[in-house]
Scaffold this motif. Sequence first.
Motif, PDB file in Angstrom:
ATOM      1  N   LYS A  81      75.047  31.418 -43.069  1.00  0.00           N
ATOM      2  CA  LYS A  81      74.629  31.552 -44.462  1.00  0.00           C
ATOM      3  C   LYS A  81      73.137  31.251 -44.642  1.00  0.00           C
ATOM      4  CE  LYS A  81      79.149  30.481 -46.458  1.00  0.00           C
ATOM      5  NZ  LYS A  81      79.315  31.780 -47.138  1.00  0.00           N
ATOM      6  N   GLN A  82      72.403  31.289 -43.545  1.00  0.00           N
ATOM      7  CA  GLN A  82      70.975  31.025 -43.627  1.00  0.00           C
ATOM      8  C   GLN A  82      70.314  32.047 -44.566  1.00  0.00           C
ATOM      9  OE1 GLN A  82      67.682  29.442 -40.568  1.00  0.00           O
ATOM     10  NE2 GLN A  82      68.807  31.203 -39.828  1.00  0.00           N
ATOM     11  N   GLY A  83      69.403  31.544 -45.390  1.00  0.00           N
ATOM     12  CA  GLY A  83      68.751  32.407 -46.363  1.00  0.00           C
ATOM     13  C   GLY A  83      69.417  32.382 -47.717  1.00  0.00           C
ATOM     14  N   LYS A  84      70.586  31.712 -47.823  1.00  0.00           N
ATOM     15  CA  LYS A  84      71.261  31.563 -49.109  1.00  0.00           C
ATOM     16  C   LYS A  84      70.644  30.396 -49.884  1.00  0.00           C
ATOM     17  CE  LYS A  84      74.665  34.589 -48.386  1.00  0.00           C
ATOM     18  NZ  LYS A  84      74.876  35.780 -49.236  1.00  0.00           N
ATOM     19  N   ARG A  85      70.889  30.382 -51.176  1.00  0.00           N
ATOM     20  CA  ARG A  85      70.481  29.228 -51.976  1.00  0.00           C
ATOM     21  C   ARG A  85      71.404  28.053 -51.655  1.00  0.00           C
ATOM     22  NH1 ARG A  85      66.930  30.654 -55.909  1.00  0.00           N
ATOM     23  NH2 ARG A  85      66.832  32.875 -56.484  1.00  0.00           N
ATOM     24  N   PRO A  86      70.888  26.816 -51.690  1.00  0.00           N
ATOM     25  CA  PRO A  86      71.750  25.662 -51.405  1.00  0.00           C
ATOM     26  C   PRO A  86      73.006  25.618 -52.268  1.00  0.00           C
ATOM     27  CG  PRO A  86      69.457  24.984 -51.408  1.00  0.00           C
ATOM     28  CD  PRO A  86      69.475  26.426 -51.872  1.00  0.00           C
TER      29      PRO A  86
END
Length: 227
Positions: A81-86
């Motif tokens: 999920k890298q690049g997603k918002r926290p």
Amino acid sequence: MLIAEDLLLLLTDDDSGKLVASADGVDVALGGAMLIELTLLGRVDVAGPGESVRKGRLLVKDAGPTPDPLLDEALALLVGKQGKRPAAVVSALGKGMRRRLYARLTDRGLLRAESGKVLGIFPSRQWPTEDAAHEESVRMLLAHALRVGATDNPRVAALVSLLQALNVVQKVVGSDTVGLSKKEMKANAKQVAEGDWGSEAVRKAIDAMNAAVLASVSAAVAAGASS
């Protein structure tokens, strides 16, 4: 012990073995605790300008093995999920986490599993305290931080932030125990949560968790009102 394990111990009533906050909110908070732990370990960050993902999005800095298998799994999920918002990942991190943490805490002899039935029909499970020593030591650290309104221990500060998001600080650490009024306790909890104890990445992780918990609670209230 993981921050999430300490949080679940605090959120589980010692005698009844039931949660002192809504299950949906607790699950999100546990996901937030996992995100904060990985951030404190330097494994996850919030991207700045010129990074490989957009500014403000999750960036995995080190995907190697961690000291804990549950953190390994959480980190692997974040790699995907890298690049997603926290805020977009805390619910996924918390999914199924409560059950697994209860099993670990029971195996360690801190809690015991008890089965029962709601209304004599529906199966239920509770986890009353078996050995309160560790939980009490954590509660004492929290009480001190709340009494003075500050702490240099990021794990304690993270717990205060998580409890504050669930609006259960005074359920977990009574104001009479701390020696403050409820108003003073609330103000000091806010001061601890907003203190200068973590990086921008940790702050972003906490903000995301807070937003997700509020959304979860609001959704539960709305569902109850429509039923």
